[in-house]
Motif scaffolding. Structure first.
Motif, PDB file in Angstrom:
ATOM      1  N   LYS A   2       0.777  -1.023   0.034  1.00 22.25           N
ATOM      2  CA  LYS A   2      -0.127   0.011   0.164  1.00 22.25           C
ATOM      3  C   LYS A   2       0.785   1.026   0.044  1.00 22.25           C
ATOM      4  O   LYS A   2       1.753   1.361   0.938  1.00 22.25           O
ATOM      5  N   ILE A   3       0.618   2.050  -0.874  1.00 27.00           N
ATOM      6  CA  ILE A   3       1.379   3.234  -1.042  1.00 27.00           C
ATOM      7  C   ILE A   3       0.371   4.470  -1.075  1.00 27.00           C
ATOM      8  O   ILE A   3      -0.834   4.529  -1.652  1.00 27.00           O
ATOM      9  N   VAL A  33      -2.857   2.113  -4.152  1.00 27.77           N
ATOM     10  CA  VAL A  33      -2.346   3.611  -4.157  1.00 27.77           C
ATOM     11  C   VAL A  33      -3.689   4.414  -3.474  1.00 27.77           C
ATOM     12  O   VAL A  33      -4.632   4.335  -4.010  1.00 27.77           O
ATOM     13  N   MET A  34      -3.253   4.994  -2.389  1.00 29.78           N
ATOM     14  CA  MET A  34      -4.496   5.738  -1.699  1.00 29.78           C
ATOM     15  C   MET A  34      -3.845   7.465  -1.820  1.00 29.78           C
ATOM     16  O   MET A  34      -3.024   7.580  -1.354  1.00 29.78           O
ATOM     17  N   LEU A  35      -4.862   8.075  -2.698  1.00 27.52           N
ATOM     18  CA  LEU A  35      -4.422   9.253  -2.831  1.00 27.52           C
ATOM     19  C   LEU A  35      -5.393  10.411  -1.888  1.00 27.52           C
ATOM     20  O   LEU A  35      -6.432   9.991  -1.475  1.00 27.52           O
ATOM     21  N   ARG A  36      -4.394  11.017  -1.019  1.00 28.52           N
ATOM     22  CA  ARG A  36      -5.222  11.897  -0.127  1.00 28.52           C
ATOM     23  C   ARG A  36      -4.250  13.404  -0.227  1.00 28.52           C
ATOM     24  O   ARG A  36      -3.449  13.561  -0.660  1.00 28.52           O
ATOM     25  N   GLU A  69      -3.535   7.559   9.275  1.00 30.96           N
ATOM     26  CA  GLU A  69      -3.526   6.534   8.118  1.00 30.96           C
ATOM     27  C   GLU A  69      -2.035   6.192   7.668  1.00 30.96           C
ATOM     28  O   GLU A  69      -2.101   4.981   7.068  1.00 30.96           O
ATOM     29  N   LEU A  70      -1.214   7.085   7.918  1.00 26.94           N
ATOM     30  CA  LEU A  70       0.152   6.957   7.355  1.00 26.94           C
ATOM     31  C   LEU A  70       0.639   5.760   7.992  1.00 26.94           C
ATOM     32  O   LEU A  70       1.631   5.017   7.413  1.00 26.94           O
ATOM     33  N   GLY A 105       7.170   4.781  16.639  1.00 28.65           N
ATOM     34  CA  GLY A 105       8.069   4.187  15.818  1.00 28.65           C
ATOM     35  C   GLY A 105       7.173   3.682  14.421  1.00 28.65           C
ATOM     36  O   GLY A 105       7.941   2.849  13.612  1.00 28.65           O
ATOM     37  N   LYS A 106       6.140   4.093  14.228  1.00 24.72           N
ATOM     38  CA  LYS A 106       5.056   3.298  13.193  1.00 24.72           C
ATOM     39  C   LYS A 106       5.624   3.692  11.833  1.00 24.72           C
ATOM     40  O   LYS A 106       5.052   2.825  10.892  1.00 24.72           O
ATOM     41  N   LEU A 107       6.510   4.760  11.567  1.00 28.36           N
ATOM     42  CA  LEU A 107       6.986   4.996  10.236  1.00 28.36           C
ATOM     43  C   LEU A 107       8.522   4.519   9.834  1.00 28.36           C
ATOM     44  O   LEU A 107       8.776   4.741   8.865  1.00 28.36           O
TER      45      LEU A 107
END
Length: 203
Positions: A2-3, A33-36, A69-70, A105-107
């Motif tokens: 998922k991007i 792909v999720m456009l936001r 969401e990120l 630390g989720k990213l």
């Protein structure tokens, strides 16, 4: 895989680049792909005075991103207009709300990349991309740019954005110039490049 493609756009230039980035990412098999778009901080009255209301209707259908969401993404590609060589205030405010993601630390280990727009050829495109990357590094992300295998960034026969740090477009002094085909090609290349690297990392 998922991007997320997360952008802010005032007159539509960054939005058009975001669409091209998303198109490139979707070309890699198995990619969702999720456009936001990030929340607007300017009032409707101010947007009217700036002549941006009609332009924003073209991308009002794009869902607003919630910072939480990120954490669901494998990669995030951010798009921002340039403001004095930095990201715009709307994007800065959005990222400043990422404290919980940083703390948890989720990213960490996720792929991060950036594209942008500026009014003029030397209006701070490269400094915007580079200073944006500082935030991504603080969040623990793996930063990916736009490699020279996209040869369109070396053109000399036309005015064009794009650099090794990411795709970019030039809006013109009054915003009259929309992304050129070369700039859109750079955005598509970047989206595909990020997706391919992400696929390798998470295979």
């Amino acid at each position: 895989m998922k991007i997320y493609v997360v952008f802010y756009s005032l007159y539509g230039h960054t939005y058009r680049m975001a669409e091209a980035v998303a198109e490139g990412a979707r070309s890699v098999k198995g990619t969702t792909v999720m456009l936001r778009r990030v929340p607007e901080t300017l009032s409707h009255e101010v947007l009217q005075k700036m002549g941006a209301v009609e332009a924003q209707k073209t991308f009002s259908h794009v869902p607003i991103c919630h910072i939480e969401e990120l954490g669901q993404a494998d990669a995030i590609i951010f798009g921002t207009p340039t403001r004095f060589g930095n990201m715009c205030g709307q994007m800065r405010q959005f990222l400043d709300a990422a404290g919980k993601l940083w703390l948890s630390g989720k990213l960490i280990g996720k792929v991060g990349s950036v594209f942008c727009s500026s009014n003029t050829q030397h209006g701070g495109q490269e400094s915007t991309l580079l200073t944006f990357m500082i935030s991504l590094l603080h969040l623990g992300m793996i930063v990916v740019g736009l490699p020279y295998s996209f040869t369109g960034q070396m053109v000399v026969d036309e005015v064009s954005g794009c650099s090794p740090y990411g795709a970019s477009t030039i809006a013109g002094g009054a915003g009259e110039r929309m992304p050129s085909e070369n700039e859109l090609a750079g955005a598509r290349f970047q989206g595909r490049h990020v997706a391919m690297i992400t696929e390798k990392l998470f295979r």
